[in-house]
Design a protein around this motif. Structure first.
Motif, short mmCIF file in Angstrom:
data_model
loop_
_atom_site.label_atom_id
_atom_site.label_comp_id
_atom_site.label_asym_id
_atom_site.label_seq_id
_atom_site.Cartn_x
_atom_site.Cartn_y
_atom_site.Cartn_z
N TYR A 68 36.74 43.08 29.48
CA TYR A 68 37.06 44.50 29.40
C TYR A 68 35.85 45.33 29.02
O TYR A 68 35.68 46.45 29.50
N LYS A 69 34.98 44.80 28.17
CA LYS A 69 33.75 45.53 27.82
C LYS A 69 32.84 45.65 29.04
O LYS A 69 32.16 46.66 29.21
N VAL A 70 32.83 44.63 29.87
CA VAL A 70 32.03 44.69 31.10
C VAL A 70 32.58 45.78 32.03
O VAL A 70 31.82 46.57 32.60
N VAL A 71 33.90 45.86 32.14
CA VAL A 71 34.51 46.88 33.00
C VAL A 71 34.21 48.27 32.45
O VAL A 71 33.86 49.19 33.21
N VAL A 72 34.32 48.46 31.14
CA VAL A 72 34.01 49.76 30.55
C VAL A 72 32.55 50.12 30.80
O VAL A 72 32.23 51.26 31.15
N ALA A 73 31.66 49.13 30.66
CA ALA A 73 30.24 49.38 30.93
C ALA A 73 30.03 49.75 32.39
O ALA A 73 29.20 50.63 32.71
N GLN A 74 30.77 49.12 33.31
CA GLN A 74 30.65 49.46 34.72
C GLN A 74 31.12 50.89 35.00
O GLN A 74 30.49 51.61 35.77
N CYS A 106 33.18 48.84 42.69
CA CYS A 106 32.72 47.74 41.84
C CYS A 106 33.66 47.50 40.66
O CYS A 106 34.02 46.36 40.37
N TRP A 107 34.05 48.56 39.95
CA TRP A 107 34.78 48.31 38.70
C TRP A 107 36.28 48.14 38.87
O TRP A 107 36.91 47.49 38.01
N VAL A 108 36.90 48.65 39.92
CA VAL A 108 38.34 48.44 40.10
C VAL A 108 38.66 46.96 40.32
O VAL A 108 39.55 46.41 39.64
N PRO A 109 37.97 46.24 41.21
CA PRO A 109 38.24 44.80 41.33
C PRO A 109 37.93 44.03 40.05
O PRO A 109 38.64 43.08 39.71
N SER A 110 36.90 44.46 39.32
CA SER A 110 36.58 43.79 38.06
C SER A 110 37.70 44.00 37.04
O SER A 110 38.04 43.09 36.28
N ALA A 111 38.28 45.20 37.02
CA ALA A 111 39.40 45.46 36.12
C ALA A 111 40.62 44.62 36.49
O ALA A 111 41.32 44.10 35.61
N LEU A 112 40.88 44.47 37.78
CA LEU A 112 41.98 43.61 38.21
C LEU A 112 41.75 42.16 37.80
O LEU A 112 42.68 41.48 37.35
N PHE A 113 40.51 41.71 37.93
CA PHE A 113 40.17 40.34 37.53
C PHE A 113 40.36 40.17 36.03
O PHE A 113 40.92 39.16 35.58
N ALA A 114 39.91 41.14 35.23
CA ALA A 114 40.07 41.06 33.78
C ALA A 114 41.54 41.06 33.39
O ALA A 114 41.96 40.32 32.50
N ALA A 115 42.33 41.88 34.06
CA ALA A 115 43.76 41.92 33.77
C ALA A 115 44.42 40.59 34.15
O ALA A 115 45.31 40.12 33.44
N ARG A 116 43.98 40.00 35.23
CA ARG A 116 44.52 38.70 35.63
C ARG A 116 44.18 37.63 34.60
O ARG A 116 45.01 36.79 34.27
N LEU A 117 42.96 37.67 34.07
CA LEU A 117 42.59 36.70 33.04
C LEU A 117 43.42 36.89 31.78
O LEU A 117 43.83 35.93 31.15
N LYS A 118 43.63 38.14 31.40
CA LYS A 118 44.43 38.41 30.21
C LYS A 118 45.87 37.96 30.44
O LYS A 118 46.51 37.43 29.53
#
Length: 177
Positions: A68-74, A106-118
């Motif tokens: 999530y910090k990576v997504v916020v940074a993106q 870039c950040w929307v797919p990363s956010a989906l990936f982070a949500a999937r991990l959570k």
């Protein structure tokens, strides 16, 4: 080897061939670097002291960088780059909007990936990661296609530059650890 009898050559090769050793009933061990099973049996994990010696005293400290910090940074980085495009381009609106779209790709797919991990909790397997990465790639491609089809005034240079700059956040996060 050519000057010896064929039986003597065969016996010598049989001494070094593990399949023929089993066939004759002899039990021999060989250090075969290409044998994956043998390598798995020889695997010895590092102790904490050995790991600290190799990687430093912070090796066992959990990472402060979360997905999530990576997504916020993106998101922040894509906003900053879009602001730069808005300040230094003529006309500013089209370039800035294209840059925002590039960052979002870039950040929307990363956010989906982070949500999937959570959503997977602590039981994230390699399959969970693989499916998440495939989802990320698919959403990224779909977003590029959607921008190309529906936003006809896209400025590709700001979009691609912002996408690539925002994509580098992973390397910054890795160094930030």
């Amino acid at each position: 080897m050519a000057d010896r009898e064929p039986n003597a050559r065969h016996d010598e090769r049989a001494q070094h061939d593990p399949s023929s050793a089993r066939a004759v009933g002899r039990s021999e061990t060989f250090d075969d670097a290409w044998d994956a099973e043998q390598q798995d049996k020889n695997f010895v994990p590092l102790t904490r002291v050995e790991a600290e010696k190799l990687f430093g005293p912070d090796v066992s400290r959990p990472s402060r960088v979360t997905p999530y910090k990576v997504v916020v940074a993106q998101v922040v980085l894509s906003l900053v780059v879009a602001l730069v495009w808005w300040l230094f381009s003529e006309p500013p609106g089209g370039a800035a909007l294209s840059a925002l779209l590039g960052g979002a790709i870039c950040w929307v797919p990363s956010a989906l990936f982070a949500a999937r991990l959570k959503g997977a909790g602590g039981a994230g397997s390699i399959l969970t990661w693989m499916i998440g990465e495939m989802l990320k790639m698919g959403v990224t491609v779909a977003m590029f296609v959607a921008v190309a089809v529906w936003y006809h005034d896209v400025r590709w240079l700001p979009l691609l530059v912002t996408f690539l700059v925002t994509l580098q956040t992973y390397w910054l996060a890795l160094a930030w650890r």
